[in-house]
Every structure is written in structure tokens, then in C-alpha cells.
Design a protein around this motif. Structure first.
Motif, PDB file in Angstrom:
ATOM      1  N   ILE A   1       0.819  -1.216   0.000  1.00 26.80           N
ATOM      2  CA  ILE A   1       0.000   0.000   0.000  1.00 26.80           C
ATOM      3  C   ILE A   1       0.848   1.260   0.000  1.00 26.80           C
ATOM      4  O   ILE A   1       0.547   2.222  -0.715  1.00 26.80           O
ATOM      5  N   ARG A   2       1.932   1.277   0.728  1.00 29.57           N
ATOM      6  CA  ARG A   2       2.748   2.506   0.786  1.00 29.57           C
ATOM      7  C   ARG A   2       3.356   2.834  -0.577  1.00 29.57           C
ATOM      8  O   ARG A   2       3.461   4.001  -0.945  1.00 29.57           O
ATOM      9  N   ALA A   3       3.737   1.813  -1.322  1.00 30.66           N
ATOM     10  CA  ALA A   3       4.246   2.050  -2.675  1.00 30.66           C
ATOM     11  C   ALA A   3       3.142   2.571  -3.581  1.00 30.66           C
ATOM     12  O   ALA A   3       3.369   3.479  -4.404  1.00 30.66           O
ATOM     13  N   LEU A   4       1.948   2.036  -3.429  1.00 34.28           N
ATOM     14  CA  LEU A   4       0.814   2.505  -4.232  1.00 34.28           C
ATOM     15  C   LEU A   4       0.500   3.965  -3.909  1.00 34.28           C
ATOM     16  O   LEU A   4       0.288   4.779  -4.816  1.00 34.28           O
ATOM     17  N   VAL A   5       0.507   4.327  -2.635  1.00 37.10           N
ATOM     18  CA  VAL A   5       0.193   5.697  -2.232  1.00 37.10           C
ATOM     19  C   VAL A   5       1.250   6.666  -2.762  1.00 37.10           C
ATOM     20  O   VAL A   5       0.926   7.737  -3.283  1.00 37.10           O
ATOM     21  N   ALA A   6       2.523   6.299  -2.651  1.00 40.89           N
ATOM     22  CA  ALA A   6       3.599   7.180  -3.116  1.00 40.89           C
ATOM     23  C   ALA A   6       3.454   7.493  -4.595  1.00 40.89           C
ATOM     24  O   ALA A   6       3.753   8.608  -5.044  1.00 40.89           O
ATOM     25  N   SER A   7       2.987   6.530  -5.363  1.00 38.40           N
ATOM     26  CA  SER A   7       2.808   6.737  -6.797  1.00 38.40           C
ATOM     27  C   SER A   7       1.492   7.446  -7.115  1.00 38.40           C
ATOM     28  O   SER A   7       1.463   8.422  -7.860  1.00 38.40           O
ATOM     29  N   MET A   8       0.400   6.975  -6.519  1.00 44.00           N
ATOM     30  CA  MET A   8      -0.928   7.490  -6.853  1.00 44.00           C
ATOM     31  C   MET A   8      -1.180   8.882  -6.288  1.00 44.00           C
ATOM     32  O   MET A   8      -1.963   9.657  -6.838  1.00 44.00           O
ATOM     33  N   TYR A   9      -0.531   9.226  -5.167  1.00 45.78           N
ATOM     34  CA  TYR A   9      -0.780  10.500  -4.500  1.00 45.78           C
ATOM     35  C   TYR A   9       0.486  11.364  -4.475  1.00 45.78           C
ATOM     36  O   TYR A   9       0.716  12.133  -3.545  1.00 45.78           O
ATOM     37  N   ALA A  10       1.286  11.253  -5.518  1.00 47.68           N
ATOM     38  CA  ALA A  10       2.567  11.972  -5.570  1.00 47.68           C
ATOM     39  C   ALA A  10       2.397  13.489  -5.476  1.00 47.68           C
ATOM     40  O   ALA A  10       3.279  14.186  -4.976  1.00 47.68           O
ATOM     41  N   HIS A  11       1.256  14.008  -5.939  1.00 49.25           N
ATOM     42  CA  HIS A  11       1.058  15.459  -5.956  1.00 49.25           C
ATOM     43  C   HIS A  11       0.136  15.934  -4.833  1.00 49.25           C
ATOM     44  O   HIS A  11      -0.316  17.086  -4.851  1.00 49.25           O
ATOM     45  N   VAL A  12      -0.135  15.060  -3.864  1.00 49.27           N
ATOM     46  CA  VAL A  12      -1.004  15.395  -2.735  1.00 49.27           C
ATOM     47  C   VAL A  12      -0.141  15.701  -1.517  1.00 49.27           C
ATOM     48  O   VAL A  12       0.918  15.095  -1.318  1.00 49.27           O
ATOM     49  N   ASP A  13      -0.571  16.650  -0.701  1.00 42.99           N
ATOM     50  CA  ASP A  13       0.095  17.007   0.552  1.00 42.99           C
ATOM     51  C   ASP A  13       0.465  15.728   1.312  1.00 42.99           C
ATOM     52  O   ASP A  13      -0.391  14.893   1.614  1.00 42.99           O
ATOM     53  N   THR A  14       1.752  15.576   1.628  1.00 46.10           N
ATOM     54  CA  THR A  14       2.214  14.345   2.275  1.00 46.10           C
ATOM     55  C   THR A  14       1.592  14.140   3.652  1.00 46.10           C
ATOM     56  O   THR A  14       1.570  13.020   4.157  1.00 46.10           O
ATOM     57  N   ARG A  15       1.075  15.215   4.274  1.00 47.50           N
ATOM     58  CA  ARG A  15       0.380  15.062   5.554  1.00 47.50           C
ATOM     59  C   ARG A  15      -0.875  14.208   5.394  1.00 47.50           C
ATOM     60  O   ARG A  15      -1.373  13.639   6.362  1.00 47.50           O
ATOM     61  N   LEU A  16      -1.383  14.121   4.166  1.00 45.73           N
ATOM     62  CA  LEU A  16      -2.594  13.344   3.901  1.00 45.73           C
ATOM     63  C   LEU A  16      -2.290  11.916   3.472  1.00 45.73           C
ATOM     64  O   LEU A  16      -3.203  11.109   3.298  1.00 45.73           O
ATOM     65  N   HIS A  17      -1.007  11.586   3.298  1.00 42.32           N
ATOM     66  CA  HIS A  17      -0.664  10.239   2.830  1.00 42.32           C
ATOM     67  C   HIS A  17      -1.088   9.132   3.786  1.00 42.32           C
ATOM     68  O   HIS A  17      -1.540   8.075   3.325  1.00 42.32           O
ATOM     69  N   PRO A  18      -0.967   9.309   5.119  1.00 40.35           N
ATOM     70  CA  PRO A  18      -1.477   8.248   5.999  1.00 40.35           C
ATOM     71  C   PRO A  18      -2.969   7.983   5.800  1.00 40.35           C
ATOM     72  O   PRO A  18      -3.408   6.827   5.790  1.00 40.35           O
ATOM     73  N   ALA A  19      -3.746   9.062   5.645  1.00 45.86           N
ATOM     74  CA  ALA A  19      -5.176   8.887   5.388  1.00 45.86           C
ATOM     75  C   ALA A  19      -5.404   8.247   4.024  1.00 45.86           C
ATOM     76  O   ALA A  19      -6.280   7.395   3.860  1.00 45.86           O
ATOM     77  N   ALA A  20      -4.602   8.657   3.026  1.00 41.50           N
ATOM     78  CA  ALA A  20      -4.718   8.060   1.700  1.00 41.50           C
ATOM     79  C   ALA A  20      -4.432   6.570   1.750  1.00 41.50           C
ATOM     80  O   ALA A  20      -5.081   5.768   1.061  1.00 41.50           O
ATOM     81  N   ALA A  21      -3.470   6.171   2.590  1.00 39.57           N
ATOM     82  CA  ALA A  21      -3.164   4.746   2.734  1.00 39.57           C
ATOM     83  C   ALA A  21      -4.371   3.975   3.221  1.00 39.57           C
ATOM     84  O   ALA A  21      -4.638   2.850   2.776  1.00 39.57           O
ATOM     85  N   HIS A  22      -5.137   4.594   4.109  1.00 36.24           N
ATOM     86  CA  HIS A  22      -6.332   3.920   4.617  1.00 36.24           C
ATOM     87  C   HIS A  22      -7.419   3.839   3.549  1.00 36.24           C
ATOM     88  O   HIS A  22      -8.141   2.839   3.463  1.00 36.24           O
ATOM     89  N   SER A  23      -7.558   4.870   2.743  1.00 35.95           N
ATOM     90  CA  SER A  23      -8.538   4.810   1.652  1.00 35.95           C
ATOM     91  C   SER A  23      -8.134   3.757   0.623  1.00 35.95           C
ATOM     92  O   SER A  23      -8.978   3.033   0.102  1.00 35.95           O
ATOM     93  N   VAL A  24      -6.832   3.675   0.327  1.00 41.00           N
ATOM     94  CA  VAL A  24      -6.363   2.640  -0.604  1.00 41.00           C
ATOM     95  C   VAL A  24      -6.623   1.256  -0.018  1.00 41.00           C
ATOM     96  O   VAL A  24      -7.066   0.339  -0.724  1.00 41.00           O
ATOM     97  N   LEU A  25      -6.380   1.099   1.287  1.00 40.28           N
ATOM     98  CA  LEU A  25      -6.690  -0.181   1.923  1.00 40.28           C
ATOM     99  C   LEU A  25      -8.184  -0.490   1.808  1.00 40.28           C
ATOM    100  O   LEU A  25      -8.567  -1.631   1.512  1.00 40.28           O
ATOM    101  N   ALA A  26      -9.025   0.519   2.011  1.00 40.34           N
ATOM    102  CA  ALA A  26     -10.472   0.308   1.883  1.00 40.34           C
ATOM    103  C   ALA A  26     -10.827  -0.147   0.472  1.00 40.34           C
ATOM    104  O   ALA A  26     -11.662  -1.051   0.287  1.00 40.34           O
ATOM    105  N   HIS A  27     -10.200   0.468  -0.527  1.00 40.32           N
ATOM    106  CA  HIS A  27     -10.428   0.037  -1.915  1.00 40.32           C
ATOM    107  C   HIS A  27      -9.966  -1.410  -2.121  1.00 40.32           C
ATOM    108  O   HIS A  27     -10.656  -2.217  -2.769  1.00 40.32           O
TER     109      HIS A  27
END
Length: 297
Positions: A246-272
Motif C-alpha cells: 500500500i505505501r508504494a501505491l500511495v507514493a505513486s498514486m498521491y505523488a502530488h497530494v500534501d504528504t500530511r494526507l498520505h497516511p489517510a490516503a493509505a487507509h482509503s487505498v486499503l479500503a479500496h
């Protein structure tokens, strides 16, 4: 594309009139998950309902007390148990001699520590009375109906104001951003079904707890749903290149998103990924988790 609605100029510690039946007091708790702060809605006049009283901050509590001066709160309604929504609920209800209405969080619903540092679970929160889907709350000139909308959390409830065909959506739908869906309490399949239900209800207006109103609910929600479907296709596309965490997916998929939101993005990716796993489209060893390695089935 989602036509996000932005509102950067806000007034804190004061009530603003939004419609004949709706006023709002915004708490001074801006941040990456709360946008400009928690918007507390006051419904009606004289005998009123308050939706999502917000954080227990001295300035905010005083502002809410001032806005309610000379009025009686008959219902305190909470959409869900996060620290930016529920902590002031019981103190406010005690002042007015009323009760707090919400759905209790389920055991084990708390999110990962990384997300709690930002959004925050109000772990001790319990309502006085449990809300069920379809419950109706009334006062002079206003009618609110509870709408169970699981997804962001399992116990998330929106409230519909019949007289203005308006939905108070909490964090289920936000105009400025997509909502975090964080397992174990959040569930992507439930979330998509809830979004479709809200869209099909044909509300004229949606008022989220954070940010401005959504004035074109049906097209906005269709785009919201389309975004989630596109995310799942994007995940499947990344996994076509081989197994990934998941962390590799987030780094690629959310490269242009505020990194403070990456932990939350990881949870959304996990939900998907949990949703895709339930559909048999992806596989992993054991139950899907943040540290799992995923591959196409």
C-alpha cells in the motif's frame, strides 16, 4: 472530474445565517482534515436542534452559547464520533437539559494511530439515545430525518431537513475534498452504496460539516462515485505491473497530494483493496492489511 467547491474566507466565533432555518458557527480548528474548521449547524428558532457541536474549545463554546442565547436546544445530533464533531455534544446538552442523539461506534472501529493524530476518534463518545435510519426529530417549523450513511465510519448518520430539502452530510460528502474511508470502521462497499442512496434522494442542497454547501448534489455525487470507481481501476492498473504494498501505491498514486494526507490516503487505498478483495479481483496472504502485499487475482 469532481467540481470541488472552495471557501477560504470564513468568520470564526460568530453565527452566520445561511437560510431561513439554518445558522452556522465555525470552530477555529482548521487543518488538512477539517479544512477551514468544523461548521456547527443550528436548525430553527426558539426551540432548535444543533448538528455536530464540534470540538471542546473555549472560544468555540462561548460563540455557540452566544448564538443560542435566549433559545432552547431540544436535540443535539451527532453525525459520527470524531474529535472535530462530537466532544462538545454532551456539555451543550447538559446546559439545555436535552439529550444527545447519534449511533454509537462499534467495538474495534478506531482507526490507525497515524490517522488518529489528524482526524481523531472521540473514543469515549456514546449518545444518550441511539439513532436509527429513518428516525424523525421535530421542532417549531423544522423536521429532521436521520439517514444512516456508513462508509466514512460504520456509525455515520446524515440528517435531512425536509422544509429546505437539504442534507447535513457530516463527513460523508464534502465539497472541498473527498472523504477518508478508513478501515476497520470505514468500508468502501458500504460507502459507495451510501453515496448512491444520497444521490438518488434528490436533495436540493448538501451542507457538509466542513466547507461550503454543495449546490448541485446529483452531478457532484455522480462525480464523487466516479472518482472512487476510477481509483479502483487505477489500483488494478498499478497491480498489473506486479505485486505491490500500500505505501508504494500511495507514493505513486498521491505523488502530488500534501504528504500530511498520505497516511489517510493509505487507509482509503486499503479500503479500496478490501473492496476489490471481496469482489475477488485482488489477492493477498491472509486478511488485507496496511502491510499486505497485493496482486491481481
Amino acid at each position: 472530474m469532481i467540481d470541488f467547491v472552495h471557501q477560504l474566507d470564513v468568520t470564526y466565533a460568530a453565527a452566520e445565517t445561511l437560510s431561513p432555518l439554518v445558522r452556522r458557527v465555525i470552530a477555529r480548528n482548521p487543518g488538512p482534515f477539517t479544512y477551514t474548521g468544523t461548521g456547527v449547524f443550528i436548525i430553527g428558532h426558539g426551540e432548535v436542534a444543533v448538528i455536530d457541536p464540534g470540538p471542546h474549545l473555549a472560544e468555540h463554546e462561548a460563540a455557540l452559547d452566544a448564538a443560542l442565547d435566549g433559545e432552547r436546544v431540544t436535540h443535539v445530533l451527532v453525525t459520527h464520533h470524531h474529535m472535530d464533531h462530537s466532544p462538545l455534544a454532551h456539555p451543550l446538552a447538559r446546559k439545555h437539559g436535552c439529550q444527545v442523539y447519534a449511533m454509537s461506534p462499534k467495538p474495534g472501529e478506531s482507526a490507525d494511530t497515524e490517522v488518529r493524530l489528524e482526524a481523531g476518534d472521540d473514543a469515549s463518545f456514546r449518545p444518550d439515545l441511539e439513532v436509527a435510519d429513518g428516525d424523525v426529530f421535530t421542532g417549531p417549523g423544522w423536521t429532521l430525518t436521520a439517514m444512516h450513511t456508513p462508509g466514512h465510519t460504520a456509525n455515520h448518520v446524515c440528517y435531512a431537513l425536509a422544509e429546505e430539502q437539504t442534507l447535513f452530510s457530516g463527513d460523508h460528502v464534502m465539497g472541498w475534498s473527498t472523504s477518508v474511508v478508513s478501515p476497520p470502521g470505514g468500508h468502501m462497499g458500504d460507502y459507495l452504496a451510501s453515496l448512491e442512496r444520497v444521490r438518488d434522494a434528490q436533495f436540493k442542497l448538501i451542507r457538509p460539516t466542513h466547507g461550503p454547501a454543495i449546490e448541485t448534489p446529483q452531478s457532484f455525487l455522480s462525480a464523487y462515485i466516479g472518482h472512487r470507481r476510477a481509483r479502483e481501476r487505477q489500483i488494478l492498473g498499478h497491480l498489473a505491473a506486479g505485486p505491490q504494498g500500500i505505501r508504494a501505491l500511495v507514493a505513486s498514486m498521491y505523488a502530488h497530494v500534501d504528504t500530511r494526507l498520505h497516511p489517510a490516503a493509505a487507509h482509503s487505498v486499503l479500503a479500496h483493496l478490501i473492496h476489490l478483495h471481496e469482489q475477488g479481483k485482488v489477492r493477498c496472504d491472509g486478511a488485507p492489511a496496511l502491510d499486505s502485499e497485493f496482486a491481481l487475482s
